[in-house]
Design a protein around this motif. Structure first.
Motif, PDB file in Angstrom:
ATOM      1  N   ARG A  26      -6.905   0.920   5.126  1.00 38.38           N
ATOM      2  CA  ARG A  26      -6.066   1.679   4.203  1.00 38.38           C
ATOM      3  C   ARG A  26      -6.509   3.132   4.063  1.00 38.38           C
ATOM      4  N   ASP A  27      -7.824   3.419   4.141  1.00 40.68           N
ATOM      5  CA  ASP A  27      -8.292   4.797   3.952  1.00 40.68           C
ATOM      6  C   ASP A  27      -7.897   5.710   5.111  1.00 40.68           C
ATOM      7  N   SER A  28      -8.002   5.238   6.345  1.00 42.53           N
ATOM      8  CA  SER A  28      -7.647   6.054   7.509  1.00 42.53           C
ATOM      9  C   SER A  28      -6.188   5.885   7.922  1.00 42.53           C
ATOM     10  N   GLU A  29      -5.526   4.856   7.406  1.00 43.51           N
ATOM     11  CA  GLU A  29      -4.147   4.508   7.753  1.00 43.51           C
ATOM     12  C   GLU A  29      -3.997   4.250   9.254  1.00 43.51           C
ATOM     13  N   TYR A  68      -5.954  -3.483   9.639  1.00 47.17           N
ATOM     14  CA  TYR A  68      -5.511  -2.200   9.110  1.00 47.17           C
ATOM     15  C   TYR A  68      -6.543  -1.677   8.116  1.00 47.17           C
ATOM     16  N   ASP A  95       7.420   0.390   6.653  1.00 49.77           N
ATOM     17  CA  ASP A  95       7.329   1.619   5.880  1.00 49.77           C
ATOM     18  C   ASP A  95       8.677   2.319   5.995  1.00 49.77           C
ATOM     19  N   ASP A 122      -1.557   5.158  14.230  1.00 46.81           N
ATOM     20  CA  ASP A 122      -2.167   6.068  13.281  1.00 46.81           C
ATOM     21  C   ASP A 122      -1.024   6.650  12.452  1.00 46.81           C
ATOM     22  N   GLN A 123      -0.912   6.216  11.206  1.00 48.29           N
ATOM     23  CA  GLN A 123       0.194   6.644  10.356  1.00 48.29           C
ATOM     24  C   GLN A 123       0.091   8.126   9.976  1.00 48.29           C
ATOM     25  N   VAL A 124      -1.119   8.677   9.886  1.00 48.43           N
ATOM     26  CA  VAL A 124      -1.298  10.077   9.502  1.00 48.43           C
ATOM     27  C   VAL A 124      -0.836  10.999  10.622  1.00 48.43           C
ATOM     28  N   ASP A 166       0.859  -1.166   0.000  1.00 44.62           N
ATOM     29  CA  ASP A 166       0.000   0.000   0.000  1.00 44.62           C
ATOM     30  C   ASP A 166       0.900   1.222   0.000  1.00 44.62           C
ATOM     31  N   MET A 211       4.060   1.496   2.181  1.00 45.96           N
ATOM     32  CA  MET A 211       3.965   0.509   3.255  1.00 45.96           C
ATOM     33  C   MET A 211       3.870  -0.905   2.670  1.00 45.96           C
TER      34      MET A 211
END
Length: 186
Positions: free
Chosen positions: A62-65, A60, A46, A92-94, A16, A19
């Motif tokens: 994918r949209d919210s990471e 996981y 990542d 939370d990746q963001v 992704d 990642m």
């Protein structure tokens, strides 16, 4: 193992963007295969974020990471040289936030903490710890009801019941102090 069909299959890899997710078993579901469920020898890597996570199970989105990992979770934050271990972890990746629970251990150079609950911000290396946290660095060791600060003992704040041993930084005036208080210490 789940039966083989279009959305559930024993695959080895799902990528992704930057990642990479590897596991013994991966299930993709939802619109545009947004939801990822992994079991067995899970690795999330990542390189651009300096993020390597290992666990036995992962969910996981994918949209919210945002992901949750369970059982034997180890997170290596190579950008900050921090190693975090726990039984349960939400990342939370963001926002670069990590919420870890149950048997949490955080290690960095000569700094170590253990607690039942930890919130770790990867951007500024800040920590909030509760659940009988203990912090140690060299010969210094502090226990408290709650702790917050950065990933070094000198920047930590302790609150609630506090006990332990701390030292001054000046070599010529090096002193150790035993702590035992029910007040906030900075």
């Amino acid at each position: 193992r789940a039966p083989r069909d279009l959305h559930s299959f024993p695959t080895r890899r799902s990528s992704d963007l930057s990642m990479e997710i590897k596991a013994d078993w991966i299930e993709l579901s939802g619109e545009d295969y947004n939801n990822i469920i992994c079991k067995g020898n899970v690795i999330v890597y990542d390189e651009s974020e300096g993020f390597l996570l290992r666990a036995e199970a992962l969910e996981y989105a994918r949209d919210s990471e945002i992901g949750t990992a369970e059982t034997g979770v180890v997170l290596e934050d190579s950008k900050n040289d921090v190693l975090l271990k726990a039984d349960w972890l939400r990342f939370d990746q963001v926002q670069s936030l990590v919420d870890a629970r149950v048997g949490v251990h955080i290690l960095k150079e000569d700094f170590a903490v253990r607690a039942e609950f930890a919130l770790y911000n990867r951007v500024d290396e800040s920590l909030r710890l509760s659940g009988s946290p203990v912090a140690a660095s060299g010969a210094e060791r502090v226990e408290a009801d709650a702790m917050s600060g950065r990933t070094d003992l000198g920047s930590m704040e302790f609150s609630g019941r506090v006990s332990g041993t701390i030292s001054t930084k000046k070599k010529e005036d090096r002193k150790s102090t035993r702590l035992n208080s029910s007040h906030r210490i900075r």
